[in-house]
Scaffold this active site. Structure first.
Site, short mmCIF file in Angstrom:
data_model
loop_
_atom_site.label_atom_id
_atom_site.label_comp_id
_atom_site.label_asym_id
_atom_site.label_seq_id
_atom_site.Cartn_x
_atom_site.Cartn_y
_atom_site.Cartn_z
N HIS A 1 0.85 -1.19 0.00
CA HIS A 1 0.00 0.00 0.00
C HIS A 1 0.88 1.24 0.00
O HIS A 1 1.81 1.34 0.79
CB HIS A 1 -0.88 -0.02 1.25
CG HIS A 1 -2.01 0.94 1.19
ND1 HIS A 1 -1.82 2.29 1.29
CD2 HIS A 1 -3.34 0.75 1.01
CE1 HIS A 1 -3.00 2.89 1.19
NE2 HIS A 1 -3.93 1.98 1.02
N SER B 1 -5.42 5.97 4.90
CA SER B 1 -6.29 5.62 3.77
C SER B 1 -5.85 6.30 2.49
O SER B 1 -5.50 7.47 2.48
CB SER B 1 -7.72 6.04 4.05
OG SER B 1 -8.47 5.99 2.85
N ARG C 1 -2.46 1.12 -6.68
CA ARG C 1 -1.53 1.04 -5.55
C ARG C 1 -0.13 0.57 -5.91
O ARG C 1 0.85 1.10 -5.42
CB ARG C 1 -2.12 0.07 -4.53
CG ARG C 1 -3.36 0.63 -3.91
CD ARG C 1 -4.02 -0.35 -3.00
NE ARG C 1 -5.06 0.37 -2.27
CZ ARG C 1 -5.89 -0.20 -1.41
NH1 ARG C 1 -5.81 -1.49 -1.16
NH2 ARG C 1 -6.78 0.52 -0.80
N ARG D 1 -5.31 -5.67 -5.96
CA ARG D 1 -6.67 -5.30 -5.58
C ARG D 1 -6.86 -3.79 -5.67
O ARG D 1 -5.98 -3.03 -5.27
CB ARG D 1 -6.95 -5.76 -4.15
CG ARG D 1 -8.32 -5.37 -3.64
CD ARG D 1 -8.62 -5.95 -2.28
NE ARG D 1 -7.77 -5.41 -1.24
CZ ARG D 1 -7.86 -4.18 -0.75
NH1 ARG D 1 -8.75 -3.33 -1.23
NH2 ARG D 1 -7.06 -3.76 0.22
N LEU E 1 -13.44 -4.62 1.34
CA LEU E 1 -14.67 -4.64 2.15
C LEU E 1 -15.80 -5.21 1.31
O LEU E 1 -16.63 -6.00 1.78
CB LEU E 1 -15.00 -3.23 2.62
CG LEU E 1 -13.91 -2.54 3.45
CD1 LEU E 1 -14.41 -1.18 3.94
CD2 LEU E 1 -13.50 -3.39 4.63
#
Lengths: 651, 247
Positions: A279, A297, A344, A449, A455
């Site tokens: 990340h 985030s 990312r 991803r 989520l």
């Protein structure tokens, strides 16, 4: 027996998903739900399901299966199901609601996810994920999840890394927490109704397979040390990912791979273990005492601008004194159409290259600036505070710096694992009766991803997919009762006991954490953001040596019949060691770059990841063949009927 | 930094505990409080002494698993969780006393680890909206005024750590319940069960052995998520409505 390839693995027969119906992709899920056998409501309470893990996938599955009337036994290692690490997800959850009328649709969410995953995920699974996404939002709103709203009272959306539509629903910077509490409350409602029996502070240490079917688990009560047998008609693992292999990751301290690895050793194939996600926006390491990394985030990338000083000589300067013309907003420069919102993996690697070039800022030169000065000037401090207040507070808490006044420093960290146990369209592993949901499976994200999709997948699997597919399996039950004296039960219990006895009696010289930290360093160096043939070969050797030393030299004090966190960690790290080796072997064998897996040998002239679709358009499903035997590779060919395979470009 | 520690050590739920003194000579101000304890534990293991058991998981201030009483205050001197407290909040040569979250309904399991499962049972008693999977209407069918949605969020931010209980002289869990009934009571979806919810949760609260609220306010001061004290007024108001309806 076939030859050992590269001295590391063998190749076995190809594997295939046999559960997804063919035909038009938008009809497949409906068809499968119709074809899956039903269980009469009166018979459901006679059928039992074990669910391990109570995060979004596990918690939602427990609640839904309980509501349907099955007899559910749930397990988590934390003191309460509400603590699962889904809770830490900040940014949001994607859903193809198209509330913004900006061209979004189920097909576009499907398309973006397949593309974002760099064409290494199964089309039918990804389409289903996009299809059920809208129902997740409905469900959560009905449960009382306080999503962000506009003054009209309607739900607000924002855009998120890697996409050009606004489809992300959020609850300030605590979306994961709010979704998990929704699932947790639904789960607790079933606990009160008596359909779910909750076992917290219990860790699954072994899977019980009887006559080829998953029939139960062996757990340790983490308060009393009691070794328990739990039997059922089916077992669901929703135990999350394995990013904690790296020691330093954004995972919680207790996140582990023991449940999935024990299942792997009992016959469940492991899919694409080398697909890990780094990340881009985490708080940099501050010293050797660091126990974990904290993510900020990536929604911050919507309004924050990433830069480094053009001149390495400026890296010690107060960033506020560096004039515009001396700053390099490198993402905006290199990727003009996506700018700071590139996926990312691209953002992470770009930061690494800037730091490798000596332009990194902060301690050790491993950091880049994430600057909100422009956003504060444009929208005002109040708006920025509303959007990111808790993230800014957290940053200040950890670093002591105030991001309203000075740019944040960020650096990439291991965050998520796309790999996991291989499952078919029904989320069933290669062991009949063993289902795997959420991050623990390999199913939906391919090699990378997209933001706000974890989520979505956890809740899609837990609320909507698994409860519909598991009934097809349960319809043949209840299966014959398994006595405690069954050889498979006895053997599983003995294996658990032996491992515990070994750790407590080794009386070595090094703590579990010191081994874990060393393992993490090997992986970060050789199996992190950039991987090479030579590095990975070295990593395999080093991991093997470390594992051998671990079994002889680990020191675990205290006994079994007590709270003993060193003992808990000892088992987890033993399993990490074996999984780490498989991860490196998988990374070695995949001689292409795709998504989060960047092989330095496979890049375009301008340094972008270069896939090799001729040779590697498959998911790698690994079979365990012994702790010191070469694993066996089964390839699942990936066919793209609805999305054309393209080289990704975010320029 | 040099730090002196007095830490509660207790071998098991029924054992007698005591404060034990330790000393750390090389603490960095950038360490989190729990990283400081990690360092202590590594030193204890090296010496052959059993490490101090304490709960923590996310270490990002959101899971609610950690919770220590530091110098008499749950989560220590700042408005944050124990895991987000950093050693820069302390001074060189400070002596820090570390105890578990103290309350009768939270028995000590070992050292600093306590059992907070009563909070789960309070939620199970009524802290939810009964909507089975698949039964939900379209999300935009019911607009929620932003004001209510924001207040619902502010109170839904509770992490269930139990600091409010440990801070309360009566060991009441009223802030915890007040936060939940306010969260669900602010939303249209939460209305049908509103009157019954409060009664069920309070009955469970009393059955678990938590004490009554006497408006001390220590709970809100200790709350790492700044749950406002007025949720308890909301709780009392909702309770009055329920009692009038004879629930």
């Amino acid at each position: 027996m076939v030859d050992v390839i590269d001295g590391l693995y063998r190749e076995g027969t190809p594997i295939k998903d046999t559960k997804a119906p063919g035909g038009p992709i938008d009809k497949r899920w409906e068809t499968r739900k119709f074809e899956a056998k039903l269980v009469n409501p009166a018979n459901r309470r006679k059928l039992s399901v074990i669910v391990v893990g109570t995060g979004l996938a596990g918690g939602a599955a427990c609640a839904t299966l309980g509501e349907a009337g099955y007899n559910v036994k749930a397990f988590c290692y934390q003191d309460s199901p509400r603590r699962a690490h889904s809770i830490a997800a900040q940014g949001g959850i994607n859903a193809a609601k198209n509330y913004k009328e900006d061209g979004d649709s189920v097909f576009r969410l499907f398309y973006d996810t397949v593309k974002g995953g760099d064409y290494r995920a199964r089309e039918s699974n990804v389409y289903r994920l996009a299809e059920v996404s809208a129902s997740i939002i409905d469900q959560c709103v009905a449960q009382g999840v306080p999503f962000a709203r506009e003054y009209s009272g309607l739900l607000d959306n924002r855009s998120f890394g890697g996409v050009q539509v606004s489809r992300t629903f959020y609850a300030r910077g605590q979306t994961g927490q709010q979704l998990l509490i929704g699932a947790y409350q639904a789960l607790q409602r079933q606990v009160a109704a008596g359909t779910v029996q909750m076992n917290s502070r219990h860790e699954m240490l072994e899977l019980i397979v009887v006559d080829g079917r998953a029939r139960g688990i062996v757990t340790r009560d983490m308060v009393t040390g009691e070794i328990e047998t739990h039997l059922a008609d089916a077992v669901v693992l929703a135990t999350g990912g394995y990013a904690n292999l790296f020691f330093l990751s954004t995972n919680a301290m207790g996140c582990n791979a023991t449940a999935t690895w024990r299942a792997h050793r009992k016959g469940a194939y492991f899919g694409n273990p080398c697909f890990t996600q780094i990340h881009p926006t985490c708080i940099p390491v501050s010293g050797d005492h660091q126990s974990k990394l904290t993510l900020m985030s990536e929604s911050l990338r919507n309004d924050g601008r990433i830069w480094v000083p053009k001149d390495p000589a400026d890296r010690e300067k107060d960033p506020r004194t560096i004039p515009e013309q001396d700053r390099d907003y490198y993402l905006e420069r290199i990727y003009p159409s996506f700018g700071n919102l590139v996926p990312r993996d691209i953002a992470s690697r770009a930061a690494k290259y800037q730091c490798d070039a000596g332009k990194g800022v902060g301690p050790g030169g491993r950091g880049v600036y994430l600057d909100f000065a422009d956003a504060i000037a444009r929208f005002g401090r109040k708006t920025v505070e509303e959007r990111y207040g808790n993230l800014f507070d957290m940053y200040q808490q950890i670093t002591g710096d105030n991001p309203y006044e000075t740019p944040m420093r960020i650096y990439p960290a291991v965050h998520y694992t796309m790999g996991g146990l291989w499952v078919d369209y029904d989320l069933q592993s290669t062991i009949p009766g063993l289902f795997v949901a959420g991050e623990a499976n390999f199913s939906d994200h391919g090699a990378n991803r997209l933001g706000a999709s974890a989520l979505m997948q956890g809740l899609a699997d837990g609320y909507f997919v698994l409860p519909n597919t598991i009934r097809d399996y349960l319809a043949a039950g209840p299966f014959p009762e398994v006595p405690d004296s069954a050889p498979a039960v006895v053997e599983a219990r003995e294996a658990v006991q032996q491992r515990i006895d070994h750790f407590l009696s080794t009386k070595g010289t090094r703590s579990v954490d010191s081994f874990h930290r060393e393992l993490g360093q090997i992986l970060w160096e050789y199996c992190g953001m950039e991987r090479t043939e030579a590095g990975l070969t070295k990593a395999v050797e080093q991991i093997r040596a470390l594992r051998a030393d671990y079994w002889k030299n680990v020191r675990v004090l205290g006994g079994n019949e007590q709270v003993n966190q060193s003992l808990e960690k000892a088992g987890r790290v033993a399993d990490f060691m074996e999984l780490a080796e498989l991860m490196c072997i998988d990374a070695l064998h995949r001689r292409e770059s795709c998504g989060g897996h960047f092989r330095a040998e496979s890049q375009t002239e301008d340094g972008e990841a270069l896939r090799d679709d001729e040779a590697f358009a498959y998911a790698a499903a690994w079979e365990f063949s012994g702790p010191d035997a070469p694993p066996v590779l089964h390839k699942e060919e990936l066919v793209y009927e609805f999305v054309e395979m393209k080289q990704r470009s975010y320029k | 930094m040099k730090i002196n520690l007095k830490i509660w050590r207790q071998a098991g739920p029924n054992a007698t505990g005591k404060l034990v003194t330790y000393r750390l000579d090389d603490v960095s101000p950038d360490m989190s409080f729990l990283e400081m304890l990690d360092v202590l534990n590594e030193q204890l293991i090296a010496k052959g002494e059993e490490p101090v058991e304490f709960d923590s998981d996310c270490r990002e201030g959101i899971c609610g698993m950690c919770g220590l009483v530091i110098n008499g205050e749950p989560h220590g001197p700042r408005v944050t969780t124990t895991c987000q407290l950093h050693m820069r909040s302390f001074k060189d040569c400070d002596t820090i006393t570390i105890e578990p979250l103290r309350a009768d309904p939270f028995p000590v399991l070992r050292d600093l680890v306590v059992d907070r499962s009563p909070l789960d049972r309070i939620i199970a008693a009524g802290g939810f909206i009964s909507v089975s999977t698949g039964a939900a209407p379209e999300a935009h069918a019911t607009p929620v005024p932003k004001k209510n949605a924001d207040r619902a969020f502010d109170t839904a931010a509770c992490i269930g750590c139990g600091a409010c209980v440990a801070a309360c002289p009566n060991a009441a869990a009223m802030l915890f319940i007040g936060a939940k009934v306010t969260h669900l009571g602010e939303l249209p979806q939460g209305q049908p069960e509103r009157a019954a919810r409060i009664v069920k949760m309070l009955n469970q609260h009393d059955a678990e052995g938590f004490g009554g609220c006497t408006n001390v306010g220590a709970c809100a001061d200790a709350c790492p998520k700044s749950i406002p004290f007025d949720v308890i007024s909301q709780l009392n108001k909702d309770l009055r409505t329920s009692l009038v309806r004879g629930l």
